[in-house]
Design a protein around this motif. Structure first.
Motif, PDB file in Angstrom:
ATOM      1  N   TYR A 251       0.789  -1.231   0.000  1.00 51.45           N
ATOM      2  CA  TYR A 251       0.000   0.000   0.000  1.00 51.45           C
ATOM      3  C   TYR A 251       0.825   1.288   0.000  1.00 51.45           C
ATOM      4  N   GLU A 252       2.120   1.198   0.251  1.00 49.95           N
ATOM      5  CA  GLU A 252       2.913   2.414   0.343  1.00 49.95           C
ATOM      6  C   GLU A 252       3.955   2.527  -0.774  1.00 49.95           C
ATOM      7  N   SER A 253       3.761   1.775  -1.826  1.00 56.31           N
ATOM      8  CA  SER A 253       4.733   1.803  -2.928  1.00 56.31           C
ATOM      9  C   SER A 253       4.222   2.587  -4.130  1.00 56.31           C
ATOM     10  N   GLY A 254       3.153   3.388  -3.935  1.00 58.97           N
ATOM     11  CA  GLY A 254       2.648   4.213  -5.029  1.00 58.97           C
ATOM     12  C   GLY A 254       1.880   3.416  -6.065  1.00 58.97           C
ATOM     13  N   GLY A 255       0.799   2.775  -5.659  1.00 63.56           N
ATOM     14  CA  GLY A 255       0.021   1.945  -6.581  1.00 63.56           C
ATOM     15  C   GLY A 255       0.328   0.472  -6.386  1.00 63.56           C
ATOM     16  N   ARG A 256      -0.442  -0.364  -7.049  1.00 64.51           N
ATOM     17  CA  ARG A 256      -0.234  -1.800  -6.909  1.00 64.51           C
ATOM     18  C   ARG A 256       1.102  -2.210  -7.525  1.00 64.51           C
ATOM     19  N   PRO A 257       1.891  -3.009  -6.803  1.00 68.76           N
ATOM     20  CA  PRO A 257       3.183  -3.448  -7.352  1.00 68.76           C
ATOM     21  C   PRO A 257       3.003  -4.204  -8.667  1.00 68.76           C
ATOM     22  N   ARG A 258       4.039  -4.183  -9.471  1.00 73.98           N
ATOM     23  CA  ARG A 258       3.994  -4.799 -10.792  1.00 73.98           C
ATOM     24  C   ARG A 258       3.817  -6.309 -10.681  1.00 73.98           C
ATOM     25  N   ASN A 259       2.846  -6.817 -11.457  1.00 76.07           N
ATOM     26  CA  ASN A 259       2.571  -8.253 -11.547  1.00 76.07           C
ATOM     27  C   ASN A 259       2.273  -8.865 -10.178  1.00 76.07           C
ATOM     28  N   VAL A 260       1.607  -8.130  -9.309  1.00 75.93           N
ATOM     29  CA  VAL A 260       1.233  -8.626  -7.976  1.00 75.93           C
ATOM     30  C   VAL A 260      -0.267  -8.428  -7.817  1.00 75.93           C
ATOM     31  N   LYS A 261      -0.984  -9.530  -7.574  1.00 74.95           N
ATOM     32  CA  LYS A 261      -2.416  -9.450  -7.310  1.00 74.95           C
ATOM     33  C   LYS A 261      -2.727  -9.506  -5.814  1.00 74.95           C
ATOM     34  N   VAL A 262      -2.024 -10.365  -5.098  1.00 73.73           N
ATOM     35  CA  VAL A 262      -2.318 -10.607  -3.682  1.00 73.73           C
ATOM     36  C   VAL A 262      -1.008 -10.697  -2.921  1.00 73.73           C
ATOM     37  N   THR A 263      -1.026 -10.169  -1.692  1.00 74.16           N
ATOM     38  CA  THR A 263       0.101 -10.339  -0.770  1.00 74.16           C
ATOM     39  C   THR A 263      -0.429 -10.983   0.502  1.00 74.16           C
ATOM     40  N   ILE A 264       0.254 -12.029   0.982  1.00 76.04           N
ATOM     41  CA  ILE A 264      -0.162 -12.753   2.185  1.00 76.04           C
ATOM     42  C   ILE A 264       0.975 -12.692   3.192  1.00 76.04           C
ATOM     43  N   CYS A 265       0.614 -12.402   4.458  1.00 77.73           N
ATOM     44  CA  CYS A 265       1.604 -12.353   5.537  1.00 77.73           C
ATOM     45  C   CYS A 265       1.085 -13.173   6.718  1.00 77.73           C
TER      46      CYS A 265
END
Length: 741
Positions: A251-265
């Protein structure tokens, strides 16, 4: 409003009491001047008794106001205790499930199918024994996936869900056979249809320093890999252990990261759980990933799994111990609140008794003073007014106290109603979840219904084809019968019909005829030699040679005859083989043509049903004609349909789209283009046609659809496989393109 009215009346009553007290004091001063100091002393005792009674009354009222606070503390403690009990039960249940899972892992060590249905081995044996399958199904998917980092096991198991229990086939016939085997072995799972061609993800993966699900697992089958990429987007699901790092990355990288749909932690507060972070059209969103509480289906190091499960069990036991200590502390707090409430009630009884005694003492002193004081109406009147004012004041005080208690009770009732509303809201959310599951079941049932409708239409088409084949074969049979009858008439003109023994063929009859002819010739030669032996030399001389020469010529002629006959037989056999080959190729071509026609006809009927139209596609291969009949009103019982000339513009365009899609489905062209197909359509037909063409494009593997339209296409939902390229409006009046040499 009622409380403000009571407060105003209470202020008026207190003002009246104060004024009456001043009047009584003035009257006492007057009487003191008349009666001396004893009267003043007794009046002082009365005043002190009244002040003591008032003080006790104020203490009683103040003490009564604490009752609401203490009762509220007790209710809060009870609520906390009720809220704490489910936490203890949940953690105790989690410990029990974790222990059961740990025992299962230790017991089933090396048994890879223990996580599936107990009938899974029977299903796999049935699949291996089935000979009608074109290609052996792949599954369950979990048996073809190996996890390289065991700490992500629970989260990946929950993320994949039932996909790990599914099977993958490459065609619909194998899907039906596998579903039949599943029903027979009582081991029913989802069946997916895929392609063995590996999907190239080199351009759709994120940076190499990021861990994705596809990078932490190994897949030994391309069918499984393709299905996980399509259904789970494993190449674009990033795994980041720390929650803060995951939030910053997403959320803090200025838009959705390239080729990334979902992030899981990982969820730091609950072992084995996770948090799913996404960015959609509605904004940022996060959802929990619940821990996996069943045996793992993905292959991994069993010792690592047991070690992780033991650590999880220790953490759960510590959490359970903390929850039980907190619950015991809540029980102690509730007991303290109850004890404080009991002490308050005892003190309230004591203060009420002391106040009553003080009132009685003040009343007794007033009575004694009245007995000893000369009768004077002014003092009695003032004291009567004072009593009335005090009674009114006391009445208003009690009313105010009742209003305060009622307000507290209403506040408690409001809190209770709020809790009920929260409970109802939770029930509504649960109902919504069940509705979602029911809708998913309805969608599955609709898909099954669609498949059944497809099979039914296919069966009807096969019946129609069989009827057509029957008519064609009967006509051919009749033509052959007419030809045989004609041959019989022609043969009867030469010779009457000769009876043929059963089992005789033209070949055997020719052989018998040849043998009889040879026997006849030999018989005639023997007969001539018997009757004319003296003429043999003369006859041979006339033939132009000696006996030896004629014998050699006969042998040579017989050899040539046999050679020619053998060549003739070989040519006849070759002719028969070529004839059979031609007939077989023609039969296969007829079947191929019939299958293509049936497929186009079934697809045309199915696509028309999307708009609740009815119609049929008639192909006359003999005259090379194709006819279409449409009935837009499906409710009409008539079997006759309308010709395309009688349809409206939108109905004609929709029918044309259905015809094109059905013909495209029977063709093999990789690129299919359609220009201005919706010019004469209304909005309803345009939406249905667009959705239908997008659905057909998705079903057509390795096919590209290019649709050109002057419409805005604002109702088309953008997805990964649907792109809209909007051309700029042309500049009117432009004569030369702005290109330089």
């Amino acid at each position: 409003t009622q409380q403000r009215t009571i407060q105003q009346a209470l202020r008026v009553a207190r003002t009246t009491v104060e004024k009456t007290n001043r009047d009584i004091a003035e009257e006492h001063q007057r009487l003191q001047a008349a009666n001396g100091g004893d009267h003043i002393q007794r009046l002082g005792e009365i005043e002190r008794a009244k002040e003591e009674a008032e003080e006790l009354k104020r203490r009683f009222e103040a003490h009564g106001q604490e009752l609401g606070r203490l009762d509220q503390d007790r209710q809060n403690a009870e609520q906390k205790l009720r809220d704490g009990r489910p936490i203890v039960d949940d953690r105790r249940d989690a410990v029990r499930k974790c222990e059961s899972l740990l025992d299962s892992l230790s017991r089933d060590r090396g048994q890879h199918l223990a996580a599936y249905n107990r009938n899974m081995p029977n299903l796999l044996r049935a699949v291996n024994a089935e000979t009608r399958l074109r290609e052996k199904p792949v599954g369950p998917i979990g048996q073809h996936v190996r996890l390289l980092e065991p700490e992500w096991s629970s989260i990946i198991e929950t993320t994949f869900g039932n996909t790990l229990e599914s099977f993958v086939v490459t065609n619909r016939q194998d899907q039906h056979l596998l579903r039949e085997l599943m029903g027979r072995t009582q081991c029913v799972y989802q069946i997916l249809i895929g392609d063995r061609q590996p999907i190239d993800t080199s351009r759709s993966e994120p940076d190499e320093n990021l861990a994705t699900i596809m990078r932490v697992i190994e897949i030994d089958n391309d069918l499984v890999r393709n299905q996980l990429i399509i259904n789970q987007a494993i190449e674009q699901t990033v795994l980041i252990p720390d929650r803060n790092d995951a939030f910053r990355f997403m959320y803090e990288s200025g838009g959705r990261p390239r080729n990334v749909k979902v992030t899981i932690c990982h969820n730091a507060n609950k072992r084995g759980a996770g948090i799913r972070l996404t960015i959609g059209r509605g904004g940022d969103a996060s959802s929990p990933v619940t821990p996996w509480e069943r045996p793992p289906r993905i292959k991994t190091d069993i010792e690592s799994q047991i070690r992780i499960q033991r650590d999880t069990l220790q953490q759960l036991k510590r959490d359970l111990n903390d929850a039980e200590n907190n619950f015991r502390q809540l029980q102690a707090d509730l007991e303290k609140c109850k004890q404080a409430l009991e002490r308050h009630k005892r003190q309230e009884r004591d203060l009420r008794l002391q106040s009553q005694r003080a009132d009685e003492r003040a009343e007794r002193l007033r009575d004694e003073l009245e007995v000893d004081t000369p009768k004077d109406g002014t003092l009695d009147t003032l004291q009567a007014l004072l009593r009335d004012a005090e009674e009114e004041n006391e009445q208003h005080s009690h009313s105010y106290q009742d209003a305060v208690v009622a307000k507290d009770r209403l506040g408690q009732l409001g809190k209770q109603l709020k809790d009920e509303v929260d409970t109802a809201q939770t029930a509504i959310e649960g109902t919504v979840a069940r509705i979602s599951k029911a809708e998913a079941k309805v969608q599955t049932a609709a898909q099954k219904r669609q498949d059944a409708l497809y099979e039914k239409n296919n069966a009807y088409a096969r019946i129609e084809d069989a009827k057509s084949d029957k008519v064609r074969v009967e006509n051919a049979r009749q033509r052959q019968a007419d030809k045989v009858a004609s041959f019989e008439v022609d043969a009867g003109r030469i010779s009457p019909r000769v009876a043929v023994d059963p089992g005789e063929t033209p070949t055997t009859l020719d052989a018998k005829l040849t043998k009889l002819q040879k026997d006849l010739e030999r018989y005639q030669q023997e007969r001539v030699s018997f009757f004319f032996p003296a003429c043999i030399t003369l006859t041979l001389g006339r033939l132009g040679g000696t006996r030896e020469e004629l014998n050699e010529a006969c042998v040579e002629a017989e050899i040539k005859y046999k050679t020619a006959k053998k060549q003739l037989d070989d040519l006849h056999s070759l002719s028969q083989s070529l004839k059979f080959t031609l007939l077989d190729r023609k039969s296969r071509w007829l079947k191929f043509r019939r299958f293509i026609s049936s497929r186009a006809r079934i697809m045309f009927v199915y696509l028309l049903s999307e708009r609740e139209f009815r119609g049929k596609l008639v192909a006359n291969h003999e005259h090379q004609e194709l006819d279409v009949s449409i009935e837009p009103d499906i409710s009409r019982n008539s079997d006759k349909s309308r010709q395309t000339k009688t349809l409206s513009g939108g109905e004609k365009s929709f029918s044309t789209i259905c015809l094109l899609l059905s013909l495209w489905d029977a063709m093999g062209s990789p690129i299919r283009c359609l220009d201005e197909f919706d010019v004469f359509m209304d909005n309803v037909n345009r939406d249905v046609s667009m959705k239908m063409m997008i659905g057909a494009a998705r079903r057509s593997v390795s096919r590209q659809f290019i649709l050109i339209t002057p419409q805005a296409m604002g109702n088309v939902q953008l997805q990964e496989d649907v792109n809209i390229i909007k051309m700029t409006d042309p500049e009117r009046g432009q004569t030369t393109l702005p290109f330089s040499r």
